[in-house]
Write a protein that holds these residues in place. Structure first.
Motif, PDB file in Angstrom:
ATOM      1  N   ILE A   1       0.839  -1.217   0.203  1.00  0.00           N
ATOM      2  CA  ILE A   1      -0.009   0.143   0.095  1.00  0.00           C
ATOM      3  C   ILE A   1       0.921   1.494   0.159  1.00  0.00           C
ATOM      4  O   ILE A   1       0.539   2.174  -0.798  1.00  0.00           O
ATOM      5  CB  ILE A   1      -0.976   0.017   1.298  1.00  0.00           C
ATOM      6  CG1 ILE A   1      -1.766  -1.185   1.200  1.00  0.00           C
ATOM      7  CG2 ILE A   1      -1.837   1.457   1.140  1.00  0.00           C
ATOM      8  CD1 ILE A   1      -2.904  -1.476   2.232  1.00  0.00           C
ATOM      9  N   ILE A   2       2.000   1.186   0.855  1.00  0.00           N
ATOM     10  CA  ILE A   2       2.905   2.357   0.877  1.00  0.00           C
ATOM     11  C   ILE A   2       3.189   2.514  -0.575  1.00  0.00           C
ATOM     12  O   ILE A   2       3.501   3.736  -0.996  1.00  0.00           O
ATOM     13  CB  ILE A   2       3.991   2.134   1.974  1.00  0.00           C
ATOM     14  CG1 ILE A   2       3.272   2.055   3.267  1.00  0.00           C
ATOM     15  CG2 ILE A   2       5.077   3.098   1.952  1.00  0.00           C
ATOM     16  CD1 ILE A   2       4.283   1.778   4.346  1.00  0.00           C
ATOM     17  N   MET A   3       3.989   1.438  -1.212  1.00  0.00           N
ATOM     18  CA  MET A   3       4.479   1.561  -2.509  1.00  0.00           C
ATOM     19  C   MET A   3       3.789   2.158  -3.430  1.00  0.00           C
ATOM     20  O   MET A   3       4.045   2.796  -4.352  1.00  0.00           O
ATOM     21  CB  MET A   3       5.107   0.067  -2.898  1.00  0.00           C
ATOM     22  CG  MET A   3       5.986   0.391  -4.291  1.00  0.00           C
ATOM     23  SD  MET A   3       7.410  -0.838  -3.964  1.00  0.00           S
ATOM     24  CE  MET A   3       6.517  -2.350  -4.252  1.00  0.00           C
TER      25      MET A   3
ATOM     26  N   SER B   1      -7.014   1.628  -3.508  1.00  0.00           N
ATOM     27  CA  SER B   1      -8.304   1.046  -3.589  1.00  0.00           C
ATOM     28  C   SER B   1      -8.995   0.939  -2.430  1.00  0.00           C
ATOM     29  O   SER B   1      -8.458   1.526  -1.164  1.00  0.00           O
ATOM     30  CB  SER B   1      -8.119  -0.469  -3.859  1.00  0.00           C
ATOM     31  OG  SER B   1      -7.951  -1.186  -2.808  1.00  0.00           O
ATOM     32  N   ASP B   2     -10.333   1.222  -2.267  1.00  0.00           N
ATOM     33  CA  ASP B   2     -11.187   1.097  -1.189  1.00  0.00           C
ATOM     34  C   ASP B   2     -10.894   0.111   0.025  1.00  0.00           C
ATOM     35  O   ASP B   2     -10.667   0.448   1.223  1.00  0.00           O
ATOM     36  CB  ASP B   2     -12.749   0.955  -1.344  1.00  0.00           C
ATOM     37  CG  ASP B   2     -13.409   1.806  -2.261  1.00  0.00           C
ATOM     38  OD1 ASP B   2     -12.706   2.707  -2.957  1.00  0.00           O
ATOM     39  OD2 ASP B   2     -14.405   1.709  -2.742  1.00  0.00           O
ATOM     40  N   GLU B   3     -10.542  -0.954  -0.606  1.00  0.00           N
ATOM     41  CA  GLU B   3      -9.917  -2.019   0.146  1.00  0.00           C
ATOM     42  C   GLU B   3      -8.589  -1.633   1.060  1.00  0.00           C
ATOM     43  O   GLU B   3      -8.595  -1.929   2.135  1.00  0.00           O
ATOM     44  CB  GLU B   3      -9.831  -3.465  -0.454  1.00  0.00           C
ATOM     45  CG  GLU B   3     -11.206  -4.100  -0.637  1.00  0.00           C
ATOM     46  CD  GLU B   3     -11.709  -3.470  -2.221  1.00  0.00           C
ATOM     47  OE1 GLU B   3     -10.915  -2.659  -2.941  1.00  0.00           O
ATOM     48  OE2 GLU B   3     -12.879  -3.339  -2.367  1.00  0.00           O
TER      49      GLU B   3
ATOM     50  N   ASN C   1       1.827  12.903  -2.930  1.00  0.00           N
ATOM     51  CA  ASN C   1       1.178  12.282  -3.891  1.00  0.00           C
ATOM     52  C   ASN C   1      -0.068  12.835  -3.937  1.00  0.00           C
ATOM     53  O   ASN C   1      -1.046  12.568  -5.007  1.00  0.00           O
ATOM     54  CB  ASN C   1       1.521  11.186  -4.316  1.00  0.00           C
ATOM     55  CG  ASN C   1       2.921  10.900  -4.742  1.00  0.00           C
ATOM     56  OD1 ASN C   1       3.365  11.768  -5.573  1.00  0.00           O
ATOM     57  ND2 ASN C   1       3.605   9.789  -4.470  1.00  0.00           N
ATOM     58  N   GLY C   2      -0.710  13.300  -2.645  1.00  0.00           N
ATOM     59  CA  GLY C   2      -2.150  13.523  -2.627  1.00  0.00           C
ATOM     60  C   GLY C   2      -3.124  12.385  -2.743  1.00  0.00           C
ATOM     61  O   GLY C   2      -2.836  11.368  -2.830  1.00  0.00           O
ATOM     62  N   MET C   3      -4.506  12.743  -2.795  1.00  0.00           N
ATOM     63  CA  MET C   3      -5.456  11.836  -3.066  1.00  0.00           C
ATOM     64  C   MET C   3      -6.577  12.304  -3.728  1.00  0.00           C
ATOM     65  O   MET C   3      -6.898  13.436  -3.649  1.00  0.00           O
ATOM     66  CB  MET C   3      -6.070  11.276  -1.523  1.00  0.00           C
ATOM     67  CG  MET C   3      -5.296  10.327  -0.781  1.00  0.00           C
ATOM     68  SD  MET C   3      -6.206   9.962   0.852  1.00  0.00           S
ATOM     69  CE  MET C   3      -5.993   8.417   0.761  1.00  0.00           C
ATOM     70  N   ASN C   4      -7.475  11.494  -4.687  1.00  0.00           N
ATOM     71  CA  ASN C   4      -8.180  12.050  -5.501  1.00  0.00           C
ATOM     72  C   ASN C   4      -9.582  12.152  -4.526  1.00  0.00           C
ATOM     73  O   ASN C   4      -9.433  11.706  -3.309  1.00  0.00           O
ATOM     74  CB  ASN C   4      -8.451  11.118  -6.637  1.00  0.00           C
ATOM     75  CG  ASN C   4      -8.714   9.908  -6.436  1.00  0.00           C
ATOM     76  OD1 ASN C   4      -9.685   9.298  -5.458  1.00  0.00           O
ATOM     77  ND2 ASN C   4      -8.592   8.787  -7.421  1.00  0.00           N
ATOM     78  N   GLU C   5     -10.692  12.511  -5.219  1.00  0.00           N
ATOM     79  CA  GLU C   5     -11.646  12.804  -4.187  1.00  0.00           C
ATOM     80  C   GLU C   5     -12.371  11.619  -3.559  1.00  0.00           C
ATOM     81  O   GLU C   5     -12.815  11.456  -2.688  1.00  0.00           O
ATOM     82  CB  GLU C   5     -12.954  13.844  -5.085  1.00  0.00           C
ATOM     83  CG  GLU C   5     -12.494  15.109  -5.361  1.00  0.00           C
ATOM     84  CD  GLU C   5     -13.628  15.780  -6.023  1.00  0.00           C
ATOM     85  OE1 GLU C   5     -14.692  15.624  -5.710  1.00  0.00           O
ATOM     86  OE2 GLU C   5     -13.387  16.886  -6.772  1.00  0.00           O
ATOM     87  N   HIS C   6     -12.582  10.589  -4.902  1.00  0.00           N
ATOM     88  CA  HIS C   6     -13.044   9.334  -3.950  1.00  0.00           C
ATOM     89  C   HIS C   6     -12.010   8.493  -3.076  1.00  0.00           C
ATOM     90  O   HIS C   6     -12.751   8.262  -2.000  1.00  0.00           O
ATOM     91  CB  HIS C   6     -13.040   8.356  -5.387  1.00  0.00           C
ATOM     92  CG  HIS C   6     -13.623   6.934  -4.833  1.00  0.00           C
ATOM     93  ND1 HIS C   6     -14.939   6.608  -4.648  1.00  0.00           N
ATOM     94  CD2 HIS C   6     -12.781   5.707  -4.593  1.00  0.00           C
ATOM     95  CE1 HIS C   6     -15.115   5.420  -4.195  1.00  0.00           C
ATOM     96  NE2 HIS C   6     -13.845   4.914  -4.286  1.00  0.00           N
ATOM     97  N   GLU C   7     -10.755   8.715  -3.268  1.00  0.00           N
ATOM     98  CA  GLU C   7      -9.952   8.130  -2.147  1.00  0.00           C
ATOM     99  C   GLU C   7     -10.056   8.771  -0.778  1.00  0.00           C
ATOM    100  O   GLU C   7     -10.151   8.263   0.286  1.00  0.00           O
ATOM    101  CB  GLU C   7      -8.324   8.398  -2.424  1.00  0.00           C
ATOM    102  CG  GLU C   7      -8.034   7.361  -3.479  1.00  0.00           C
ATOM    103  CD  GLU C   7      -6.451   7.818  -3.934  1.00  0.00           C
ATOM    104  OE1 GLU C   7      -6.220   8.791  -4.219  1.00  0.00           O
ATOM    105  OE2 GLU C   7      -5.427   7.211  -3.433  1.00  0.00           O
TER     106      GLU C   7
ATOM    107  N   ALA D   1     -12.908  10.466   0.105  1.00  0.00           N
ATOM    108  CA  ALA D   1     -14.011  10.266   0.782  1.00  0.00           C
ATOM    109  C   ALA D   1     -14.071   8.961   1.611  1.00  0.00           C
ATOM    110  O   ALA D   1     -14.755   8.953   2.712  1.00  0.00           O
ATOM    111  CB  ALA D   1     -15.043  10.237  -0.210  1.00  0.00           C
ATOM    112  N   VAL D   2     -13.345   7.787   0.815  1.00  0.00           N
ATOM    113  CA  VAL D   2     -13.297   6.642   1.515  1.00  0.00           C
ATOM    114  C   VAL D   2     -12.421   6.732   2.642  1.00  0.00           C
ATOM    115  O   VAL D   2     -13.055   6.139   3.985  1.00  0.00           O
ATOM    116  CB  VAL D   2     -12.903   5.659   0.450  1.00  0.00           C
ATOM    117  CG1 VAL D   2     -12.847   4.361   1.090  1.00  0.00           C
ATOM    118  CG2 VAL D   2     -13.801   5.601  -0.832  1.00  0.00           C
ATOM    119  N   LEU D   3     -11.496   7.314   2.771  1.00  0.00           N
ATOM    120  CA  LEU D   3     -10.765   7.505   3.889  1.00  0.00           C
ATOM    121  C   LEU D   3     -11.489   7.968   4.890  1.00  0.00           C
ATOM    122  O   LEU D   3     -11.297   7.501   6.430  1.00  0.00           O
ATOM    123  CB  LEU D   3      -9.479   8.354   3.478  1.00  0.00           C
ATOM    124  CG  LEU D   3      -8.448   8.790   4.718  1.00  0.00           C
ATOM    125  CD1 LEU D   3      -7.843   7.528   5.152  1.00  0.00           C
ATOM    126  CD2 LEU D   3      -7.565   9.822   4.401  1.00  0.00           C
TER     127      LEU D   3
END
Ligand code: URA
Length: 440
Positions: free
Chosen positions: A6-8, A17-19, A48-54, A56-58
């Protein structure tokens, strides 16, 4: 699944991913993922940021890491309000009664002061006897009976955020937009309201110093709210000067009561009416213009003041200090800060004004500190005002005579004087909804 992968993934600029996000939040909250791996992921997100979906899931995973408050026992649409924090920001004390007086229940959990910014719960505790710690069933009953209740955070709200915030604080990863937005919104989602109005402060006393950064944060939080099924609107409001005149706990309650009685400072009154109108709008009380009128009527009729009285009584507070704010315990030492020159005040470094108030005893310098409820600052003059040399520009209230020189120095350092009158500052700089950004 392995935390290493996940870190990589995020280090290489990938999308989680959501999972993967759920694996990280569950594992970190229950202690299976160590701080060093969580820190590495936070830093990868910082770069590297996160997109809107990531994002929201976080946020959803962080909210679900603890209690999800169920407000369904209270009838009606429940609208929460959150401020990103400021100096002299006593808006909840005015807005909650206005909204309740318009028939919209307010079941609100608020926080304590942090650094140079004050907290609603500390302010409410300056009302002798007022209980901020109330069992959930009684909290609901007070909202059903009085129409509103404001309490401190109870239960286990977003424990993932608590752990992550502490880690961000020591790994230089606080100032990441998706991490700030998810941290704030996880607690709002867990608090159970149907809709959320965000007051994103901008300027020298705020977390976000520029308008563009504030709009970016507002957009990220609105997106999180909407993607998680909560209607969300943000107002960007000015924190380039303190809101109102009072900074400090009972001083701010007194100013809020004056505002509810119709003679509060114009800036505070206007910001409160706009925020309240947006809360009423999200509660389906009409168009924004109609909601603004409803809010104004609740203030001018005295109905909102009655709501504040009802809440104070229901939570065990001494309502006589609301009826006559001169009955608040008074600070033993008062001191007047005089203007060193003639001219206009063109700027106030708001953070320094907050720090001066903390130095006088109104806030905590360390977590264990007790607050002096009657300490603080009243700004007699603010940005845009004309002053003459020797005129009083601020009054200081404290029990610590020894703190006066430092507080006076901070205040004088905070203020810029000039011969030229500055242009008036806008109070509300933008409104952000899921469909638009309106700049004013
Ligand atoms: N306030 C929060 O709750 N979280 C942040 O990350 C920043 C401010």
């Amino acid at each position: 699944m392995r935390m290493y992968d996940i870190i990589m993934n995020k280090r290489n600029g990938g999308v989680l991913s959501d999972e993967e996000i759920a694996f990280f939040i569950d594992g970190y909250t229950n202690g299976h993922i160590p701080d060093y791996q969580a820190s590495a992921l936070l830093m990868a997100i910082w770069f590297n940021g996160m997109n809107e979906h990531e994002t929201a899931v976080l946020t959803d995973c962080m909210a679900r890491s603890g209690d999800m408050v169920d407000l369904s026992a209270i009838p009606g649409i429940k609208v929460d309000k959150h401020s990103t924090g400021g100096v002299g920001d006593k808006t909840t004390l005015v807005i909650a009664p206005i909204v309740a007086a318009c028939g919209v229940p307010v079941a609100k959990m608020s926080g304590r002061g942090l650094g140079h910014t004050g907290g609603t719960i500390d302010k409410l505790e300056s009302i002798p006897g007022f209980r901020v710690s109330v069992e959930r069933e009684q909290f609901f009953q007070i909202v059903r009976d009085a129409g509103l209740s404001v309490i401190g955070q109870t239960g286990n709200i977003a424990p993932a955020d608590k752990k992550l915030y502490a880690l961000r604080d020591v790994t230089a990863t606080v100032d990441s937009l998706p991490l700030i937005a998810s941290s704030i919104m996880s607690k709002k989602l867990a608090a159970g309201s149907n809709a959320i109005v965000l007051d994103v402060k901008t300027g020298s006393g705020a977390f976000m110093k520029t308008l563009d950064d504030s709009i970016g944060l507002a957009q990220a939080m609105v997106s999180i709210g909407e993607r998680n099924g909560r209607r969300t609107i943000a107002l960007i409001t000015d924190m380039d000067l303190p809101l109102g005149h009072a900074i400090g706990n009972s001083l701010e309650v007194a100013e809020s009561v004056a505002t509810l009685k119709g003679h509060g400072p114009a800036d505070l009154t206007e910001v409160c009416l706009q925020l309240a109108a947006n809360m009423l709008y999200l509660a389906d009380k009409g168009t924004l213009d109609e909601c603004r009128r409803l809010a104004g009527d609740a203030l001018s009729s005295g109905a909102a003041l009655e709501k504040l009285r009802a809440m104070v009584i229901a939570q065990g507070g001494d309502v006589s200090v609301i009826d006559d704010t001169s009955k608040f315990p008074q600070a033993p030492v008062t001191y007047e800060v005089k203007s060193p020159s003639d001219g206009y005040i063109t700027h106030m470094e708001t953070e320094k004004c907050g720090i001066a108030s903390v130095a006088l005893g109104a806030g905590r310098e360390s977590k264990e500190d007790d607050i002096d409820m009657s300490a603080g600052v009243v700004l007699v003059k603010k940005t845009g005002d004309k002053v003459t040399r020797g005129e009083t520009i601020a009054r200081l209230y404290t029990a610590k005579q020894s703190a006066l020189p430092e507080a006076e120095r901070l205040l004088l350092d905070a203020i810029t004087f000039s011969d030229k009158q500055p242009a008036p500052e806008k109070l509300i700089l933008a409104r952000v909804s899921k469909d638009s950004v309106e700049r004013f």
